[in-house]
Design an enzyme around this catalytic site. Structure first.
Site, short mmCIF file in Angstrom:
data_model
loop_
_atom_site.label_atom_id
_atom_site.label_comp_id
_atom_site.label_asym_id
_atom_site.label_seq_id
_atom_site.Cartn_x
_atom_site.Cartn_y
_atom_site.Cartn_z
N GLU A 84 -73.23 11.84 11.52
CA GLU A 84 -73.84 12.17 12.70
C GLU A 84 -75.51 11.77 12.70
O GLU A 84 -76.03 11.67 13.73
CB GLU A 84 -73.75 13.75 12.95
CG GLU A 84 -72.22 14.28 13.44
CD GLU A 84 -71.74 13.54 14.87
OE1 GLU A 84 -72.52 13.17 15.50
OE2 GLU A 84 -70.76 13.30 14.81
N TYR B 117 -77.52 19.15 19.03
CA TYR B 117 -76.25 18.36 19.02
C TYR B 117 -76.02 18.08 17.68
O TYR B 117 -74.46 18.43 17.35
CB TYR B 117 -76.74 16.90 19.72
CG TYR B 117 -75.49 16.01 19.28
CD1 TYR B 117 -74.16 16.40 19.93
CD2 TYR B 117 -75.52 15.02 18.25
CE1 TYR B 117 -73.25 15.32 19.65
CE2 TYR B 117 -74.62 14.38 17.81
CZ TYR B 117 -73.44 14.75 18.57
OH TYR B 117 -72.15 13.65 18.13
N ASP C 17 -73.80 15.26 23.69
CA ASP C 17 -74.68 14.10 23.29
C ASP C 17 -74.70 13.41 24.86
O ASP C 17 -74.15 13.69 25.83
CB ASP C 17 -74.06 13.11 22.33
CG ASP C 17 -73.00 12.67 22.51
OD1 ASP C 17 -72.23 12.91 23.55
OD2 ASP C 17 -72.37 11.70 21.88
#
Length: 333
Positions: A34, A112, A130
């Site tokens: 991520e 996020y 996102d």
């Protein structure tokens, strides 16, 4: 579960790209993926993901490594502050906390990323929103200018009770990344097309955000010593990395006089950052010091461009040996 939610999950299970982190349950590996994907496209991120985990397979291994080595392994992925934050995080905790609230307090983890890790690794019912998810929701509900807070609330309200939160978040993200594209969306392949309110004019949703991009003129001074190039540890936007002296262009005469050199202009390079464009004059001069091989240090992309510009020209003129291609640049010495 509503029919459209079932349709989205069925589509995802059939069409999701076979990415190396897909289906991963290890919180650390999810975190690395991520963080990489924050500023790097999927195709480009894959080799860096594998290389990073090969060298730092656990959070403990990352925390025990020196920052310079971490940056060297990260080299080429760009946006090095991500690697600095990852390293700092690994030095602060022995294991990742299991809640969104706690994850959000760690270095470099915004809402996020914290939500993505919490939902995928720990099954917490928190929406990860996102740019892809915002675009899907904006078109699905014909929302032109909703705020980030509104999108977060909407996404949270849509999470089906029966679905795994991580799989649901990934389904929405995958739809935005592969079908609900910013330009020329593939509406005919979208499982949500029957209920999409914005499909007749998808370019309207969401309204594009106009960002003011500033141009900054800098000078880079490449000093050639007896054994290589003079390098210094950089601060500010390139903290922790190495490079040649970089400063506002108008400071060149003062800097050159202080170093006792007479540089000449070797060319210019351009470099784009998120909210800024850099125009860098590349100057070079001989230097009485030793210097070192720059390609053995972690360098930002900008410095790779500067060194290629300077050393390629000097090699053409016979000042230094002809550079040879290397994975992250050229080897001038």
């Amino acid at each position: 579960m509503k029919a459209w939610q079932e349709a989205l999950l069925a589509w995802y299970r059939k069409h999701a790209r076979p990415l190396p982190w897909r289906g991963e349950k290890d919180p650390y590996r999810i975190l690395v993926s991520e963080v990489l994907l924050q500023q790097t496209q999927v195709r480009q991120a894959i080799p860096y993901y594998r290389r990073f985990l090969q060298r730092f397979p656990t959070l403990k291994a990352l925390g025990e490594a020196p920052l310079e080595e971490v940056l060297r392994v990260w080299q080429g992925a760009g946006y090095y502050r991500r690697a600095v934050h990852l390293h700092r995080l690994a030095q602060q905790v022995e294991a990742l906390p299991q809640s969104f609230a706690q994850l959000k307090g760690l270095p470099g983890l915004g809402p996020y990323t914290a939500a993505a890790v919490a939902s995928m690794a720990f099954g917490e019912r928190v929406a990860a929103v996102d740019g892809n998810v915002r675009r899907v929701l904006a078109r699905l509900f014909a929302l032109e200018g909703a705020s980030p807070k509104a999108f977060q609330g909407l996404a949270q309200s849509l999470m089906p009770e029966e679905a795994h939160p991580g799989e649901w978040n990934q389904a929405l993200m995958e739809l935005g990344a592969t079908v609900c594209l910013p330009r020329k969306p593939l509406c005919g392949a979208c499982p949500l097309a029957p209920r999409c309110r914005g499909k007749e004019a998808p370019e309207r949703y969401p309204l594009p955000q106009r960002r003011k991009v500033r141009e900054e003129r800098l000078a880079a001074l490449v000093l050639l010593g007896r054994k290589g190039v003079y390098l210094e540890r950089l601060e500010g936007r390139f903290q922790g990395l190495y490079g040649v002296p970089l400063f506002p262009a108008e400071e060149l005469p003062v800097r050159a006089e202080a170093l006792g050199v007479a540089p000449r202009l070797l060319g210019e390079v351009r470099h784009a950052l998120t909210h800024r464009r850099l125009l860098v004059e590349v100057h070079g001069a001989f230097w009485e010091g030793e210097g070192e091989d720059p390609w053995k240090r972690p360098l930002p992309k900008l410095m790779e461009k500067v060194l290629r510009q300077a050393l390629s020209l000097l090699a053409h003129e016979g000042v230094v040996p002809l550079p040879h291609a290397k994975p992250h640049g050229v080897e001038p010495f």
